[in-house]
Design a protein around this motif. Structure first.
Motif, short mmCIF file in Angstrom:
data_model
loop_
_atom_site.label_atom_id
_atom_site.label_comp_id
_atom_site.label_asym_id
_atom_site.label_seq_id
_atom_site.Cartn_x
_atom_site.Cartn_y
_atom_site.Cartn_z
N ALA A 1 2.53 -11.76 -11.28
CA ALA A 1 1.90 -12.56 -9.83
C ALA A 1 3.18 -12.34 -8.95
O ALA A 1 2.05 -12.28 -7.78
N MET A 2 3.55 -11.25 -8.82
CA MET A 2 3.80 -10.36 -7.21
C MET A 2 3.12 -9.51 -6.79
O MET A 2 2.89 -9.10 -5.92
N VAL A 3 2.57 -9.17 -8.03
CA VAL A 3 1.72 -7.56 -7.70
C VAL A 3 0.21 -8.37 -6.81
O VAL A 3 -0.54 -8.11 -6.60
N ALA A 4 0.17 -9.41 -7.54
CA ALA A 4 -1.71 -10.13 -7.92
C ALA A 4 -1.46 -10.95 -5.90
O ALA A 4 -1.75 -10.66 -5.25
N ALA A 5 -0.34 -10.71 -5.96
CA ALA A 5 0.54 -11.68 -4.58
C ALA A 5 0.76 -10.15 -3.24
O ALA A 5 -0.46 -10.45 -2.04
N ARG A 6 1.28 -8.95 -3.88
CA ARG A 6 0.91 -7.90 -3.03
C ARG A 6 -0.45 -7.45 -2.50
O ARG A 6 -0.88 -7.64 -0.63
N GLU A 7 -0.98 -7.74 -3.97
CA GLU A 7 -2.44 -6.82 -3.83
C GLU A 7 -3.96 -7.58 -3.10
O GLU A 7 -4.02 -7.34 -1.62
N GLY A 8 -3.27 -9.18 -3.10
CA GLY A 8 -4.32 -9.80 -2.06
C GLY A 8 -4.00 -9.92 -0.87
O GLY A 8 -4.88 -9.62 0.49
N PHE A 9 -2.77 -9.59 0.06
CA PHE A 9 -2.18 -9.45 0.94
C PHE A 9 -2.69 -8.94 1.97
O PHE A 9 -3.28 -8.16 2.74
N LEU A 10 -2.83 -7.42 0.79
CA LEU A 10 -2.82 -6.01 1.40
C LEU A 10 -4.32 -6.11 1.87
O LEU A 10 -4.74 -5.27 2.77
N ALA A 11 -4.75 -6.72 0.75
CA ALA A 11 -6.51 -6.40 1.02
C ALA A 11 -6.96 -6.90 2.04
O ALA A 11 -7.74 -7.47 2.52
N ALA A 12 -6.13 -8.37 2.15
CA ALA A 12 -6.92 -8.68 3.64
C ALA A 12 -6.29 -7.93 5.30
O ALA A 12 -7.03 -8.80 6.30
N GLY A 13 -5.91 -7.24 5.31
CA GLY A 13 -5.08 -5.72 5.86
C GLY A 13 -4.06 -6.19 6.70
O GLY A 13 -4.35 -5.64 7.52
N HIS A 14 -3.50 -7.28 6.08
CA HIS A 14 -2.36 -7.26 7.28
C HIS A 14 -1.68 -6.13 7.61
O HIS A 14 -0.97 -6.30 9.05
#
Length: 225
Positions: free
Chosen positions: A11-24
């Motif tokens: 879950a932590m890794v999925a959150a990270r992947e989504g956050f980074l993919a959004a370009g933040h």
């Protein structure tokens, strides 16, 4: 952030992947790539391979993520066609030959100084990305996030004393984050081990729809003598 510790959950890794993919953190990835050199790259504690992919796109080289989290490794293996992923505890050694790397990158990750010195070829570079004191300062306290340790810069320079200094720069970028972005930000890193999700949602409910947040990092470049 950039890397996953051994205790990171899917879950932590999925959150990270989504956050980074959004370009933040795209400005951080671009700044890292600007300081990269061509050749074979080792991303120590490289998480999902997000930053290694940016470096390889810029340099045209190949590389490997060395990472302890199985969940992160599954994503890192698919991060880029010229990237590989290897599972290892960086504190116990990097599974790489002596003087095999042209570039080592460490983004928000542990600095295994002796091992980096061993795998980096003479003249090879190491780019280290660390948070500035004002990194995420607008939301760290209100959301119960882990803070930036005091004297972090001093400890960094002490760690790198055996290398030749090349350059050091600071990057500060304002970033508008929505509540869902903030939730992912908290749950993708070490703060996830300390924050109750229900309490996090209660705190987020008091935030406006979008919050300006400072992304602030130090980029330190050194060379192995």
């Amino acid at each position: 952030m950039g890397s996953a510790a051994a205790g990171d959950t899917p879950a932590m890794v999925a959150a990270r992947e989504g956050f980074l993919a959004a370009g933040h953190y795209a400005p951080v990835a671009a700044a890292l790539a600007d300081r990269a050199v061509p050749g074979f790259v080792v991303d120590v504690g490289g998480g999902t391979g997000h930053y290694l992919a940016a470096v390889l796109e810029r340099t045209g080289g190949s590389g490997v993520v060395v990472e302890a989290s199985t969940a992160a490794l599954k994503r890192a293996a698919r991060a880029h066609p010229r990237a590989a992923a290897v599972g290892a505890d960086v504190w116990r050694g990097l599974p790489l030959a002596d003087a095999s790397a042209d570039l080592v990158t460490t983004v928000f990750a542990p600095r295994a100084v002796a091992e980096v010195a061993r795998v980096l070829r003479p003249g090879g570079r190491w780019v280290v990305v660390t948070p500035l004191p004002e990194h995420l300062e607008e939301v760290r306290g209100p959301l119960g996030m882990v803070g930036v340790e005091e004297r972090k810069a001093e400890r960094l320079h002490a760690d790198l004393a055996g290398f030749e200094a090349v350059a050091e720069d600071e990057l500060r970028v304002p970033r508008p984050l929505r509540r869902e972005d903030l939730r992912a930000l908290v749950l993708m890193g070490p703060s996830a081990h300390h924050v109750d999700p229900a309490e996090l949602d209660r705190r987020l409910a008091g935030f406006p729809g979008e919050v300006p947040v400072t992304v602030g990092v130090r980029l330190t470049v050194v060379r192995r003598p």
